[in-house]
Design an enzyme around this catalytic site. Sequence first.
Site, PDB file in Angstrom:
ATOM      1  CD  GLU A 161      -3.041  -1.025   2.221  1.00 28.34           C
ATOM      2  OE1 GLU A 161      -4.146  -1.548   2.046  1.00 28.34           O
ATOM      3  OE2 GLU A 161      -2.736  -0.441   3.289  1.00 28.34           O
ATOM      4  CD  GLU A 318      -4.335  -5.598   2.372  1.00 28.57           C
ATOM      5  OE1 GLU A 318      -5.124  -4.877   3.043  1.00 28.57           O
ATOM      6  OE2 GLU A 318      -3.109  -5.487   2.433  1.00 28.57           O
TER       7      GLU A 318
END
Length: 680
Positions: A161, A318
């Site tokens: 991320e 995710e």
Amino acid sequence: MISTLLSQPNGPDGDSTPRLAYGADYNPEQWPREVWEEDIRLMREAGVNIVSVGIFSWARIQPSEDVWDFAWLDEVMDLLHAGGIGVDLATATASPPPWLTTAHPEILPVTAAGETVWPGARQHWRPTSPVFRTHALRLVRRMAERYAGHPALVAWHVSNELGCHNIYDYSDDAATAFRDWLRARYTTVDALNHAWGTAFWSQRYSGWDQILPPRLTASHPNPTQQLDFKRFSSDALKEYLRAERDVLREITPDVPVTTNFMVMGGIKGMNYADWAGEIDFVSNDHYVHPGPQDRDELSFSANLTSSIAGGRPWFLMEHSTSAVNWQPVNLPKGEGELVRDSLLHVAHGADAVCFFQWRQSAAGAEKYHSAMVPHAGSDSEVFRAVTGLGRTLQALAPVAGTEREPARVGIVFDWESWWASEQDSHPTSHLDYHQEALDWYSALLALGIRADVVTTRADLDRYQLLITPVLHVIPAALAKELTRYVENGGHLVTTYFSGVVDENDHIWLGGYPGALRDLLGIRIEEFGPLPAEDTVELDDASTGTLWTDRITVTDPEVEVLAHYRTGTYAGRPAVTRRAVGRGSASYLSTRLGADGLAGLLPRLLDTAGVESELPAAARGLVEQAVRRSADSRYLFLVNRTDEPVPLPGLTGELLVGRADSDGVLVLAPREVAVLRQPTP
């Protein structure tokens, strides 16, 4: 690419049949050794075939600068391979260990106010720090050399991320890198002075060393300086991504490299459309924000991710099985929502469905974040739903490798307009770029219309109707492209605060909407933003908020579709359309919200010749998405409601879903059905 990850020569098995990937982030370092073999057994029971490993393992792999410990990770990799589970191996650089930040506090980010961002959470590193990069790339190289030939390795996962918490750093390292970036963009200080409009407020620079990031100031910072710093910050992280990728490609050229984007509402610092070309396949993380448009936003983000991926399959790295841990109130998902959310991503092009995380943590900041194996263990509703989803994804194996079928309506989403339109010192501080785009998407779903969410890099000519909400930044080349699109028979719809500035955030002079003024056949002398509590009525019975415009029609070919009935501009045009050959250009000067747009859109769709592909009784209740291969078309039908919806007249092989006793497909509440049909 993704559908074949698990069947590569170094993958977990020799099966060459494409299949959907299924799994989670796996963090065995959080658990004692005796749990690991139980994890493998439960993964096999759930149908898991891929996991991401090592994401936050730097401190475990390298406990001090000159000490390395790979033994535990070697064992984990071997266990997973023996269990037939592939590994998307992270480079472990997402969170630097305490020994590194203690020895080198100069890698820590600095806020605009000059405050140091200290260790104790994650991503406490500067994207432009040469010291951090030296240590991080050393780790990446050791990881790549260690696992280059490991049979479990199917992909590399760069960091994690990127930019989630450290996109904007105002340190001295950032200032140096920002000046280098500006030199490359403008070449001379004079060119920068022109672009930044530094004649205003005595800001003219005479040397590069005078230029800083937009740190805390006494008033509004220079707008173009702010916009360029956003561009630079995205580019700085992209350059860091390249640095890790290049090491991995040098050592393991046959192993694909990805990193997990965060295409979801509210995450806007990284220009993912610009990043996508740097990796071998696009991956994304997405979490639902509860609200009236929560699943519409999920669909919107998955749709946009597909566009960023160039229409090719992508990897859902995710999402959550149930509740998250970082919202004010963390609600669990209702019955059927785990499966529906997952299959919505597949409908929009995902060839992998993964969760954060495999086993719910017993300690740490995310211990209340749901997982595939919750605190309650495998004897739980969540794990039973996880296992059921695994079986469903196995049934959908034929979908793997297929691409999304383009829609006839496109909604343009532009990062630079998002950044610039929401800066300070504007007509209103209440403008929400992402929300305006989402409202158009929700309105189309309510009418049963498929739409693609695309960037300005897309082939715009494939769309009969092109909607450009708040397309605030329009360089001259894009203005020409949109004009050409309309002249060639396309139907353009744009909104308030569009076409106002060029790429330097300079106003297109002569009246708004600037770059689009002649194409639309209107001229606006002054904006009329509305206070938060104010509304205006239109004569088509809709209600506007946020914004109004004082429109003057300048071309006799312009048709006024609606006037303001109340407010400062009562009697003036509110919605216009100008015919241009076989095409048209329409303008909406206020915010109608999803419900109001659903009332306006039929007139715009009719002009463009666009109709719903759904049975009339299902429109607004069901979302449709299509994936296709050379010989098959896969129709995904998603129940948007909490009631059953019958879908008569649809034919094909039912891969997922059920029919009633009369053979009519019926979608249960929150259910997804998938039909396989021959390609027309």
